[in-house]
Motif scaffolding. Structure first.
Motif, PDB file in Angstrom:
ATOM      1  N   THR A 131      -2.894  13.292   0.489  1.00 28.12           N
ATOM      2  CA  THR A 131      -1.465  13.038   1.103  1.00 28.12           C
ATOM      3  C   THR A 131      -1.281  13.162   2.620  1.00 28.12           C
ATOM      4  O   THR A 131       0.363  12.930   2.533  1.00 28.12           O
TER       5      THR A 131
ATOM      6  N   ALA B 134       4.302   1.458   7.103  1.00 25.91           N
ATOM      7  CA  ALA B 134       4.696   0.542   6.397  1.00 25.91           C
ATOM      8  C   ALA B 134       5.186  -1.464   6.157  1.00 25.91           C
ATOM      9  O   ALA B 134       4.505  -1.581   5.299  1.00 25.91           O
TER      10      ALA B 134
ATOM     11  N   MET C 276      -6.130   6.432   4.097  1.00 23.76           N
ATOM     12  CA  MET C 276      -5.381   5.543   3.294  1.00 23.76           C
ATOM     13  C   MET C 276      -5.151   6.390   2.391  1.00 23.76           C
ATOM     14  O   MET C 276      -5.697   7.720   2.301  1.00 23.76           O
ATOM     15  N   ALA C 277      -3.280   6.102   1.689  1.00 22.54           N
ATOM     16  CA  ALA C 277      -3.228   7.319   0.973  1.00 22.54           C
ATOM     17  C   ALA C 277      -4.552   7.077  -0.012  1.00 22.54           C
ATOM     18  O   ALA C 277      -5.440   6.757  -0.412  1.00 22.54           O
ATOM     19  N   ASN C 278      -4.812   8.661  -0.781  1.00 20.55           N
ATOM     20  CA  ASN C 278      -5.294   9.099  -1.782  1.00 20.55           C
ATOM     21  C   ASN C 278      -7.049   9.622  -1.463  1.00 20.55           C
ATOM     22  O   ASN C 278      -7.639   9.725  -2.333  1.00 20.55           O
TER      23      ASN C 278
ATOM     24  N   ALA D  45       1.076  -1.316  -0.062  1.00 15.30           N
ATOM     25  CA  ALA D  45      -0.131  -0.075  -0.306  1.00 15.30           C
ATOM     26  C   ALA D  45       1.003   1.327   0.235  1.00 15.30           C
ATOM     27  O   ALA D  45       1.839   1.762   0.661  1.00 15.30           O
ATOM     28  N   ASP D  46       0.380   2.613  -0.453  1.00 20.50           N
ATOM     29  CA  ASP D  46       1.247   3.500  -0.439  1.00 20.50           C
ATOM     30  C   ASP D  46       1.493   4.425   0.722  1.00 20.50           C
ATOM     31  O   ASP D  46       0.537   3.787   1.354  1.00 20.50           O
ATOM     32  N   SER D  47       2.148   4.729   0.982  1.00 26.31           N
ATOM     33  CA  SER D  47       2.288   5.493   2.691  1.00 26.31           C
ATOM     34  C   SER D  47       1.468   6.916   2.530  1.00 26.31           C
ATOM     35  O   SER D  47       1.942   7.951   0.929  1.00 26.31           O
ATOM     36  N   PHE D  48       1.511   7.679   3.734  1.00 27.07           N
ATOM     37  CA  PHE D  48       1.193   8.957   3.277  1.00 27.07           C
ATOM     38  C   PHE D  48       1.295   9.745   5.080  1.00 27.07           C
ATOM     39  O   PHE D  48       1.735   8.742   5.972  1.00 27.07           O
ATOM     40  N   ASN D  49       1.546  10.617   5.108  1.00 27.76           N
ATOM     41  CA  ASN D  49       2.031  11.231   6.350  1.00 27.76           C
ATOM     42  C   ASN D  49       0.652  10.984   7.201  1.00 27.76           C
ATOM     43  O   ASN D  49      -0.231  12.387   6.539  1.00 27.76           O
TER      44      ASN D  49
ATOM     45  N   SER E  18       5.418   8.804   8.543  1.00 34.06           N
ATOM     46  CA  SER E  18       4.683   7.432   7.157  1.00 34.06           C
ATOM     47  C   SER E  18       3.942   6.386   7.277  1.00 34.06           C
ATOM     48  O   SER E  18       4.555   5.520   8.417  1.00 34.06           O
TER      49      SER E  18
ATOM     50  N   THR F 264       0.964   4.043   6.270  1.00 39.68           N
ATOM     51  CA  THR F 264      -0.133   3.321   5.400  1.00 39.68           C
ATOM     52  C   THR F 264      -1.309   3.307   5.562  1.00 39.68           C
ATOM     53  O   THR F 264      -2.179   3.159   4.842  1.00 39.68           O
TER      54      THR F 264
END
Length: 135
Positions: free
Chosen positions: A75, A56, A36-38, A2-6, A20, A22
């Motif tokens: 983000t 992550a 989740m990211a996005n 999965a994408d990560s985000f702050n 960071s 997920t």
């Protein structure tokens, strides 16, 4: 993967977490939600409950929050808590004291709407107590 985000978890006393991640599960006022990211831009109030953070590497961490709000963007996510502590730092006595204070406020509530809000808060604290500190 999965994408990560702050993600930042902030209480008036301190910054509890900034990093960071997920996924973050937050106790939003309309029920638990997973960020989740996005994620679509959203702002929500937070009710007393547990925030579960997934990093992550797959490890998770949990924090107990007592109200606040979350600002969610594609983000990142910032949760500004009225009060928050790591789950290992909370005790049955801490929550019992919060319930006792809320019951005192209930007796002095100026109207039915205020009284209903305090009663909801007390019920939420009872749920938190039962979830993280089983008898």
């Amino acid at each position: 993967m999965a994408d990560s985000f702050n993600f930042e978890l902030v209480s008036p006393e301190r910054l509890l977490l900034s990093g960071s991640v997920t996924a973050v599960v937050i106790p939003a006022s309309e029920g638990e939600m997973t960020v989740m990211a996005n994620h679509a831009p959203t702002m929500t109030t937070i009710q007393p409950g547990v925030v579960t953070v997934t990093f992550a590497d797959g490890k998770t961490d949990r924090y107990v929050v007592f109200g606040g709000f979350a600002d969610i963007l594609p983000t990142g996510c910032t949760l500004l808590a009225e009060s928050a502590v790591h789950i290992d730092e909370i005790s049955r006595d801490d929550i019992a004291k919060r319930i006792e204070v809320a019951r005192g406020e209930l007796e002095a509530a100026p109207n039915d709407e205020h009284r209903a809000g305090i009663e909801r808060y007390i019920a939420q604290l009872g749920t938190v107590q039962g979830t993280i500190l089983p008898a």
